[in-house]
Scaffold this motif. Structure first.
Motif, PDB file in Angstrom:
ATOM      1  N   SER A 130      -2.217  10.295  17.289  1.00  0.00           N
ATOM      2  CA  SER A 130      -2.926  10.351  16.012  1.00  0.00           C
ATOM      3  C   SER A 130      -2.269   9.389  15.035  1.00  0.00           C
ATOM      4  CB  SER A 130      -2.845  11.775  15.465  1.00  0.00           C
ATOM      5  OG  SER A 130      -3.611  11.897  14.299  1.00  0.00           O
ATOM      6  N   SER A 131      -3.008   8.988  14.024  1.00  0.00           N
ATOM      7  CA  SER A 131      -2.378   8.241  12.930  1.00  0.00           C
ATOM      8  C   SER A 131      -3.135   8.540  11.650  1.00  0.00           C
ATOM      9  CB  SER A 131      -2.317   6.740  13.232  1.00  0.00           C
ATOM     10  OG  SER A 131      -3.572   6.276  13.580  1.00  0.00           O
ATOM     11  N   ILE A 132      -2.476   8.315  10.538  1.00  0.00           N
ATOM     12  CA  ILE A 132      -3.029   8.777   9.258  1.00  0.00           C
ATOM     13  C   ILE A 132      -4.318   8.049   8.891  1.00  0.00           C
ATOM     14  CG2 ILE A 132      -1.630   7.294   7.775  1.00  0.00           C
ATOM     15  CD1 ILE A 132      -1.375   9.726   5.901  1.00  0.00           C
ATOM     16  N   GLU A 133      -4.497   6.837   9.436  1.00  0.00           N
ATOM     17  CA  GLU A 133      -5.739   6.101   9.115  1.00  0.00           C
ATOM     18  C   GLU A 133      -6.989   6.901   9.478  1.00  0.00           C
ATOM     19  OE1 GLU A 133      -6.988   2.762  11.776  1.00  0.00           O
ATOM     20  OE2 GLU A 133      -5.066   3.135  12.732  1.00  0.00           O
ATOM     21  N   ASN A 134      -6.864   7.797  10.487  1.00  0.00           N
ATOM     22  CA  ASN A 134      -8.029   8.589  10.922  1.00  0.00           C
ATOM     23  C   ASN A 134      -8.488   9.573   9.850  1.00  0.00           C
ATOM     24  OD1 ASN A 134      -7.610   7.374  13.385  1.00  0.00           O
ATOM     25  ND2 ASN A 134      -6.363   9.056  14.172  1.00  0.00           N
ATOM     26  N   PHE A 135      -7.614   9.855   8.871  1.00  0.00           N
ATOM     27  CA  PHE A 135      -7.926  10.884   7.875  1.00  0.00           C
ATOM     28  C   PHE A 135      -7.978  10.319   6.449  1.00  0.00           C
ATOM     29  CE2 PHE A 135      -5.378  12.590  11.353  1.00  0.00           C
ATOM     30  CZ  PHE A 135      -6.307  13.448  11.911  1.00  0.00           C
ATOM     31  N   CYS A 136      -7.709   9.040   6.327  1.00  0.00           N
ATOM     32  CA  CYS A 136      -7.605   8.462   4.981  1.00  0.00           C
ATOM     33  C   CYS A 136      -8.976   8.024   4.468  1.00  0.00           C
ATOM     34  CB  CYS A 136      -6.643   7.272   5.021  1.00  0.00           C
ATOM     35  SG  CYS A 136      -6.634   6.377   3.475  1.00  0.00           S
ATOM     36  N   LYS A 137      -9.324   8.519   3.284  1.00  0.00           N
ATOM     37  CA  LYS A 137     -10.580   8.099   2.660  1.00  0.00           C
ATOM     38  C   LYS A 137     -10.298   6.964   1.662  1.00  0.00           C
ATOM     39  CE  LYS A 137     -14.627  10.506   0.911  1.00  0.00           C
ATOM     40  NZ  LYS A 137     -15.110  11.837   0.546  1.00  0.00           N
ATOM     41  N   TYR A 138      -9.227   7.134   0.896  1.00  0.00           N
ATOM     42  CA  TYR A 138      -8.868   6.090  -0.081  1.00  0.00           C
ATOM     43  C   TYR A 138      -7.387   6.184  -0.431  1.00  0.00           C
ATOM     44  CZ  TYR A 138      -9.355  10.071  -3.264  1.00  0.00           C
ATOM     45  OH  TYR A 138      -9.224  11.307  -3.856  1.00  0.00           O
ATOM     46  N   VAL A 139      -6.910   5.098  -1.031  1.00  0.00           N
ATOM     47  CA  VAL A 139      -5.531   5.040  -1.521  1.00  0.00           C
ATOM     48  C   VAL A 139      -5.599   4.511  -2.954  1.00  0.00           C
ATOM     49  CG1 VAL A 139      -3.279   3.929  -1.218  1.00  0.00           C
ATOM     50  CG2 VAL A 139      -4.590   4.598   0.799  1.00  0.00           C
ATOM     51  N   ASP A 140      -5.033   5.259  -3.900  1.00  0.00           N
ATOM     52  CA  ASP A 140      -5.004   4.807  -5.293  1.00  0.00           C
ATOM     53  C   ASP A 140      -3.647   4.184  -5.586  1.00  0.00           C
ATOM     54  OD1 ASP A 140      -7.533   5.734  -5.772  1.00  0.00           O
ATOM     55  OD2 ASP A 140      -6.869   7.668  -6.542  1.00  0.00           O
ATOM     56  N   VAL A 141      -3.685   2.999  -6.195  1.00  0.00           N
ATOM     57  CA  VAL A 141      -2.426   2.287  -6.474  1.00  0.00           C
ATOM     58  C   VAL A 141      -2.385   1.878  -7.934  1.00  0.00           C
ATOM     59  CG1 VAL A 141      -2.347   1.342  -4.129  1.00  0.00           C
ATOM     60  CG2 VAL A 141      -3.351  -0.023  -5.950  1.00  0.00           C
ATOM     61  N   ILE A 142      -1.175   1.608  -8.388  1.00  0.00           N
ATOM     62  CA  ILE A 142      -1.026   1.037  -9.739  1.00  0.00           C
ATOM     63  C   ILE A 142      -0.235  -0.262  -9.626  1.00  0.00           C
ATOM     64  CG2 ILE A 142       1.095   2.353 -10.303  1.00  0.00           C
ATOM     65  CD1 ILE A 142      -0.063   2.567 -13.188  1.00  0.00           C
ATOM     66  N   ASP A 143      -0.640  -1.231 -10.404  1.00  0.00           N
ATOM     67  CA  ASP A 143       0.181  -2.426 -10.547  1.00  0.00           C
ATOM     68  C   ASP A 143       1.117  -2.108 -11.716  1.00  0.00           C
ATOM     69  OD1 ASP A 143       1.316  -4.758 -11.384  1.00  0.00           O
ATOM     70  OD2 ASP A 143      -0.464  -5.980 -11.039  1.00  0.00           O
ATOM     71  N   PRO A 144       2.398  -1.882 -11.463  1.00  0.00           N
ATOM     72  CA  PRO A 144       3.267  -1.381 -12.541  1.00  0.00           C
ATOM     73  C   PRO A 144       3.474  -2.382 -13.669  1.00  0.00           C
ATOM     74  CG  PRO A 144       4.542  -1.787 -10.559  1.00  0.00           C
ATOM     75  CD  PRO A 144       3.124  -2.056 -10.201  1.00  0.00           C
ATOM     76  N   ILE A 145       3.087  -3.632 -13.461  1.00  0.00           N
ATOM     77  CA  ILE A 145       3.249  -4.608 -14.550  1.00  0.00           C
ATOM     78  C   ILE A 145       2.017  -4.599 -15.458  1.00  0.00           C
ATOM     79  CG2 ILE A 145       3.565  -7.066 -15.094  1.00  0.00           C
ATOM     80  CD1 ILE A 145       5.286  -7.182 -12.500  1.00  0.00           C
ATOM     81  N   SER A 146       0.841  -4.745 -14.856  1.00  0.00           N
ATOM     82  CA  SER A 146      -0.377  -4.743 -15.692  1.00  0.00           C
ATOM     83  C   SER A 146      -0.827  -3.313 -16.023  1.00  0.00           C
ATOM     84  CB  SER A 146      -1.498  -5.466 -14.953  1.00  0.00           C
ATOM     85  OG  SER A 146      -1.899  -4.684 -13.832  1.00  0.00           O
TER      86      SER A 146
END
Ligand code: FAD
Ligand code: EPU
Length: 348
Positions: A130-146
């Motif tokens: 198994s791998s986590i990609e099978n369950f991932c719908k989205y990933v939220d990220v922040i650009d810590p500079i902008s």
């Protein structure tokens, strides 16, 4: 440059004594942004870590280490799925246990993998088929500079074996803040991994798979508190079908799996053939039950000793089999991550 004697020894699973300028543990996004702004302005490098279970520090780090402990698990239910929105500082294994307890199934094959949820997506953690990609719908990220927040859907993440877009240039700048997972309400056991196949004959449940995997992991993988390690040091190599079949004629015992257009070999087996279990270099060796795991055996070696040992493995396996391994572990120098190709480059 002066840096405060802030030791990371208990905060990296190789148990390396590393000094850094400052260490912070943050519980919310505002704090992360504040710190980033303050120290970036002073030109200090900033590195976000989860549990330090996939990093090799070569020496002291002249910057800021931010341990991410932004927590929160939010569950929504639709007709067919459980939708989980999980903040990136949650511990991965605790999340797996929490889902099972909540009768939400599917993550059991990924039990007992160290680290936090955010890091799990970065290298697309995997185990036991198994791998986590099978369950991932989205990933939220922040650009810590902008301070801009962005959502990557599953496809945008470009998941591959132990890889995602977040390990690549231009995307390493992002800090993962939360993850969306979806788990089907119709549970189907995942027993395709060779060491789970025999369980097909039992009345299998998610809890039984979880228990079974925790047991084999405890037997086969050393606890970092005893022997410093970061799990598999190298990835299992994928080679062309042509090279693979040629090699299998000479070494018919190599454990392998057929992938789309390539053959994936067991790096542990290849390393084993080169007798590294008998080799101890400045306190560094491979684990007796799993050669893919490099140990800081007495917990007093240096990062550079581990790197030199890994380079020795790389060259020996490469020269014997013409297979050039790729490190899975991220290498960190004085000012940040170092491109592994500097050390692991096929010299042929
Ligand atoms: P860290 O080591 O803290 O960080 C790893 C990298 O991600 C660093 O470059 C860091 O800067 C970056 N990072 C961390 N958090 C963030 C964030 N929020 N945003 C942006 N960047 C971030 N892996 C597997 O896939 N399968 C296994 O079966 C497995 N078994 C293991 C067994 C042992 C005993 C150990 C020690 C490791 C094992 N691993 C395994 C590797 C490791 O557990 C995973 O890579 C894990 O996801 C790392 O999590 P971490 O939080 O410790 O990451
Ligand atoms: N093998 C050997 N010698 C060794 C190690 C393995 O012959 O020293 C053989 C085994 O006998 C078996 C095969 O290789 O036939 C596979 O072994 P195992 O199930 O231990 O898995 P692995 O391929 O060595 C991978 C992951 C692990 C993950 C396990 C279980 C990579 C690089 N490693 O190891 O992940 O836990 O499968 O799915 O893909 C990690 O990434 O840090 C990690 C520990």
């Amino acid at each position: 440059m002066s840096y405060i004697n802030n030791s990371l020894k208990i905060l990296n699973t190789f148990n390396l004594k590393v000094n850094v300028y400052k260490v912070f543990i943050i519980k919310n996004l505002q704090k992360l942004c504040q710190l980033w702004e303050k120290y970036e302005k002073k030109c200090y490098p900033c590195l976000v870590l989860g549990e330090g279970s996939n990093v090799l520090f070569l020496n002291n780090f002249y910057g800021l280490i931010i341990f991410n402990r932004i927590k929160g698990i939010y569950i929504r239910e639709s007709k067919k799925y459980w939708d989980l929105h999980v903040n990136s500082g949650e511990n991965w294994h605790k999340l797996v246990k929490f889902t099972l307890k909540s009768k939400i199934y599917g993550l059991e094959n990924l039990a007992l993998i160290p680290g936090r949820v955010g890091s799990a997506l970065i290298q697309n953690i995997g185990a036991y088929g198994s791998s986590i990609e099978n369950f991932c719908k989205y990933v939220d990220v922040i650009d810590p500079i902008s301070k801009k927040i962005k959502r990557f859907n599953n496809k945008d993440c470009q998941f591959k074996y132990r890889d995602s877009i977040f390990k690549h240039k231009n995307y390493k700048k992002y800090v993962i803040i939360s993850v969306g997972l979806f788990l089907s309400k119709k549970w189907v056991p995942n027993l395709k991994y060779f060491s789970l196949k025999h369980l097909e004959n039992y009345q299998i449940t998610p809890q039984k798979i979880f228990n079974y995997i925790c047991n084999i992991r405890k037997k086969r993988i050393p606890h970092p508190k005893i022997y410093g390690n970061a799990g598999s040091f190298f990835k299992n190599p994928c080679i062309s079908l042509k090279q693979g079949f040629k090699l299998l004629q000479i070494f018919p015992n190599i454990p392998y799996t057929l992938q789309n257009n390539c053959i994936q070999l067991s790096a542990g087996w290849l390393i084993n053939q080169c007798n590294f279990k008998k080799y101890l270099y400045k306190g560094v060796t491979v684990y007796s039950k799993q050669s893919l795991i490099i140990l800081n055996k007495f917990n007093n070696s240096l990062g550079i000793d581990i790197l030199n040992f890994a380079i020795k493995i790389y060259n020996t396996v490469g020269n014997k089999f013409d297979i050039w391994l790729e490190p899975e572990v991220r290498i960190i120098g004085n000012y940040g991550e170092i491109n592994p190709l500097i050390y692991f480059k096929n010299k042929k």
